[in-house]
Design a protein around this motif. Structure first.
Motif: not given
Lengths: 209, 96
Positions: A72-73, A75-78, A116, A118, A153, B87-88
């Protein structure tokens, strides 16, 4: 001309010639380990060590991209997760004996929509694996971290010492360049020991760039 | 059952993983001739480089981004389990 012929005869080929049929790969100067901090759900702080997971080691440019393109990028991480990219055998913790005299340059962004993350994190990763964050012989870089939190971040560059001023300031300047910070924004360096005594991210910076 | 499904779906990816594993490390970066359109690393970075000890600028490295897209190891799912699980960001880790 002669050299070209030799190369062609030996059929040296890279991943740019064919992604599934090539003879040579690009070595990195160090073997790196990617770590991931899983978000904890309602656990106590003492669980932190258990949340830190070693994902994979790699030592070539080709492996780096295969990994980067299949995780995951940032920005996609929890929230409450981190990526850490450290030289192999260095745990990404203050407590590791190799980090105990070190410190970190950190850039923290509170307005998450303004950056950004990422792009900034990729630039930081490329500086680390490409070995362009420090000068030859500095031997300061231990690893890099991206921290994903609800309110901010943060990207950090961890160094072996906290007092090698000339090398550390050089690293800080390069960090600032790759982050493309606007004039007026700065990055701060703090030692892990100061951070440990005054609380994470509250330590008085030793240097700024 | 789930694992074997993943394996067959990834059979194409493994050929890249195998190619990376079998490739030799470059010894002399200046001996590499890249296809047209691909630029070598910035020359100044490796003027005094020892064999196999190279620095790479970001512009050089970025050329690989859309080239090496397949999973880089044959045991990728196993190695990246912690990441896939989260991931979720919600799935509990009780089944570990």
């Amino acid at each position: 001309e002669a050299e070209t012929d030799v190369v062609l005869e030996n059929k040296i080929s890279t991943v740019f010639d064919s992604t599934i049929d090539f003879t040579v790969k690009h070595p990195l100067r160090h073997t790196w380990t990617l770590w991931y901090t899983k978000p904890q759900h309602g656990g106590s702080k003492s669980d932190w060590g258990d949340q830190l997971k070693e994902v994979i080691d790699f030592d070539s440019v080709e492996e780096f991209w295969g990994i980067y393109n299949n995780i995951p990028k940032a920005s996609e991480l929890p929230q409450k997760s981190d990526y850490h990219l450290f030289k192999k055998s260095v745990r990404p913790e203050w407590e590791d004996v190799q980090n105990e005299n070190g410190g970190k340059w950190a850039y923290q962004c509170r307005d998450k929509r303004q950056v950004d993350i990422d792009d900034l994190w990729l630039n930081t990763l490329l500086g680390a694996v490409g070995e362009t964050l420090e000068d030859e012989g500095d031997n300061e870089i231990m690893g890099v971290v991206v921290t994903i939190r609800k309110a901010h971040y943060r990207i950090s560059i961890w160094t072996r010492t906290a007092n090698n001023e000339k090398a550390l300031l050089g690293i800080g300047r390069r960090f600032k360049e790759l982050l493309k910070l606007p004039p007026g924004e700065s990055v701060d360096f703090s030692s892990h020991k100061d951070a440990a005594t005054s609380g994470s991210s509250r330590a008085k910076p030793r240097f700024s760039a | 059952v789930k694992e074997s499904l993943i394996d067959s779906a990834d059979s194409n990816d493994n050929s890249v993983a195998i190619a990376i594993k079998n490739a030799q490390f470059i010894d002399d970066i200046n001996a590499i001739i890249y296809p047209s359109g691909i630029n070598p690393p910035a020359l100044l970075l490796n003027v005094k480089a020892a064999p196999g000890k190279f620095k790479y600028d970001a512009a050089f490295l970025l050329q690989f981004q859309n080239v090496v897209t397949a999973r880089p190891t044959e045991d990728w799912d196993q190695r990246t389990k912690s990441l896939q699980d989260s991931e979720d960001g919600k799935r509990p880790s009780a089944n570990r």
